[in-house]
Write a protein that holds these residues in place. Structure first.
Motif, short mmCIF file in Angstrom:
data_model
loop_
_atom_site.label_atom_id
_atom_site.label_comp_id
_atom_site.label_asym_id
_atom_site.label_seq_id
_atom_site.Cartn_x
_atom_site.Cartn_y
_atom_site.Cartn_z
N LYS A 2 0.83 -1.20 0.00
CA LYS A 2 0.00 0.00 0.00
C LYS A 2 0.87 1.25 0.00
O LYS A 2 1.68 1.46 0.90
CB LYS A 2 -0.91 0.00 1.23
N ALA A 4 1.17 5.49 -0.10
CA ALA A 4 0.57 6.80 0.10
C ALA A 4 1.09 7.72 -0.99
O ALA A 4 2.31 7.86 -1.17
CB ALA A 4 0.94 7.36 1.47
N GLN A 18 -1.98 7.29 -9.16
CA GLN A 18 -2.82 6.27 -8.56
C GLN A 18 -3.32 5.28 -9.62
O GLN A 18 -3.39 4.07 -9.38
CB GLN A 18 -4.00 6.88 -7.83
N THR A 22 -2.44 1.44 -9.03
CA THR A 22 -3.57 0.62 -8.59
C THR A 22 -4.29 -0.06 -9.75
O THR A 22 -4.46 -1.28 -9.75
CB THR A 22 -4.57 1.48 -7.79
N GLY A 27 -1.49 -2.67 -7.57
CA GLY A 27 -1.12 -2.36 -6.20
C GLY A 27 -2.26 -1.66 -5.48
O GLY A 27 -3.38 -1.57 -5.99
N THR A 28 -1.97 -1.18 -4.30
CA THR A 28 -2.95 -0.44 -3.51
C THR A 28 -2.37 0.92 -3.19
O THR A 28 -1.19 1.03 -2.84
CB THR A 28 -3.28 -1.18 -2.21
N SER A 29 -3.19 1.95 -3.32
CA SER A 29 -2.68 3.29 -3.03
C SER A 29 -3.80 4.19 -2.56
O SER A 29 -4.97 3.95 -2.86
CB SER A 29 -2.02 3.91 -4.27
N GLU A 30 -3.42 5.20 -1.82
CA GLU A 30 -4.34 6.24 -1.37
C GLU A 30 -3.72 7.60 -1.61
O GLU A 30 -2.52 7.79 -1.38
CB GLU A 30 -4.66 6.09 0.13
N TYR A 42 2.08 2.99 6.07
CA TYR A 42 2.11 2.63 4.66
C TYR A 42 3.38 1.84 4.33
O TYR A 42 4.37 1.89 5.06
CB TYR A 42 2.04 3.88 3.78
N ASP A 43 3.32 1.10 3.22
CA ASP A 43 4.48 0.31 2.79
C ASP A 43 5.43 1.11 1.91
O ASP A 43 6.59 0.72 1.73
CB ASP A 43 4.00 -0.92 2.02
N SER A 219 7.44 -5.64 -2.47
CA SER A 219 6.46 -6.53 -1.82
C SER A 219 7.13 -7.76 -1.25
O SER A 219 6.61 -8.38 -0.32
CB SER A 219 5.38 -6.94 -2.83
#
Length: 221
Positions: A2, A4, A18, A22, A27-30, A42-43, A219
Motif C-alpha cells: 500500500k 501513500a 494512482q 492501482t 497495487g494499492t494506493s491512497e 504505509y508500505d 512486496s
C-alpha cells in the motif's frame, strides 16, 4: 503493498499516479493530503509531480516547511521505498534525502514532450528493464536542470546511484542525470514521468516496468 501518494498545493498528477499503481499494475494506493498525512503505516510513499506550492521561492522549498516533511525523512530512514517524480524529485532534494539542486530549463520556459533515457542500473525500482535499455518517457517541467558538483557526480556514478540518464536533450543536467537513488537504495528521484507511459492508449508502456519492478521487489521484502 500500500502506497501513500502525497499531495501538496500545486500537485497535479496524483490521479495519474494512482491509476498507474492501482489500476494498471494492481497495487494499492491512497491519495493523501499533506495536512492529513500519517504515513508510518504505509508500505511506501510516492510524491507525484506538479508545481509544489507553485514552485514559490524555489521548487520544493515550501514542502520542506510542512509537518509532513519530518514524517517523510523518518519514513525514508526505515528503509521503505520513497519515490519522487518530477516535482516530487524536487521535494526529495529539498528534504536532503537526495543530493543536488534544480535550475530552470536552459530555455527558461516550461517544456513538455518525450525524453529518451537510459536505464543505467537495475535497482529494485528498475529490475524489469534490461541493463542499459533506452526508453521514452514523457516530461513536463520548467525546473528540469539537475545539478551536483563534480565530486558528487563522480560519487553517484561510482556508487551506481545514477539510475537514469538522458540520451538526447539533457536540460543541461549534470552528466545527463535524469534519476538517482540514495546510498541505501530506497529513495528514488526521477524527472521524466513513468506514470504517463503505462498504457499504449496514452502513448506507450515504457514506464510500466518501473511500476512492475517496484511492486514486485518491495512486496517481497
Amino acid at each position: 503493498m500500500k502506497f501513500a501518494i502525497l499531495t501538496f498545493p500545486g500537485t497535479s498528477c496524483e490521479v495519474d499516479m494512482q491509476h498507474a499503481v492501482t489500476t494498471v499494475v494492481g497495487g494499492t494506493s491512497e491519495i493523501v493530503w499533506h495536512k492529513d498525512a500519517v504515513i508510518s503505516d504505509y508500505d511506501g510513499i510516492i510524491i507525484p509531480t506538479g508545481a509544489t506550492f507553485g514552485d514559490y521561492l524555489r521548487p520544493g522549498a515550501l514542502a520542506k516547511s510542512t509537518e509532513l516533511a519530518k514524517q517523510v525523512v523518518a519514513f525514508a530512514a526505515t528503509g521503505k521505498p520513497v519515490i519522487g517524480v518530477g516535482s516530487g524529485f524536487h521535494v526529495l532534494v529539498e528534504l536532503g534525502l537526495l543530493p543536488g539542486a534544480f535550475l530552470m530549463n536552459p530555455s527558461l520556459k516550461f517544456e513538455t514532450g518525450k525524453a529518451t533515457v537510459r536505464v543505467n542500473n537495475r535497482t529494485k525500482f528498475t529490475s524489469a528493464y534490461e541493463q542499459d535499455a533506452v526508453i521514452a518517457l514523457p516530461y513536463a517541467q520548467q525546473f528540469g536542470s539537475y545539478h551536483v558538483d563534480e565530486v558528487t557526480a563522480k560519487q553517484l556514478q561510482d556508487n551506481n546511484q545514477v539510475v537514469f540518464t538522458y540520451t538526447g536533450e539533457s536540460f543541461n543536467s549534470t552528466a545527463g542525470i535524469a534519476g538517482v537513488v540514495n546510498e541505501a537504495g530506497n529513495v528514488l528521484g526521477v524527472m521524466p514521468l513513468p506514470e504517463r507511459a503505462v498504457e499504449e492508449i496514452i502513448g506507450g508502456i515504457d514506464g510500466l516496468p518501473f511500476f512492475e519492478s517496484t511492486l514486485k521487489n518491495w512486496s517481497e521484502q
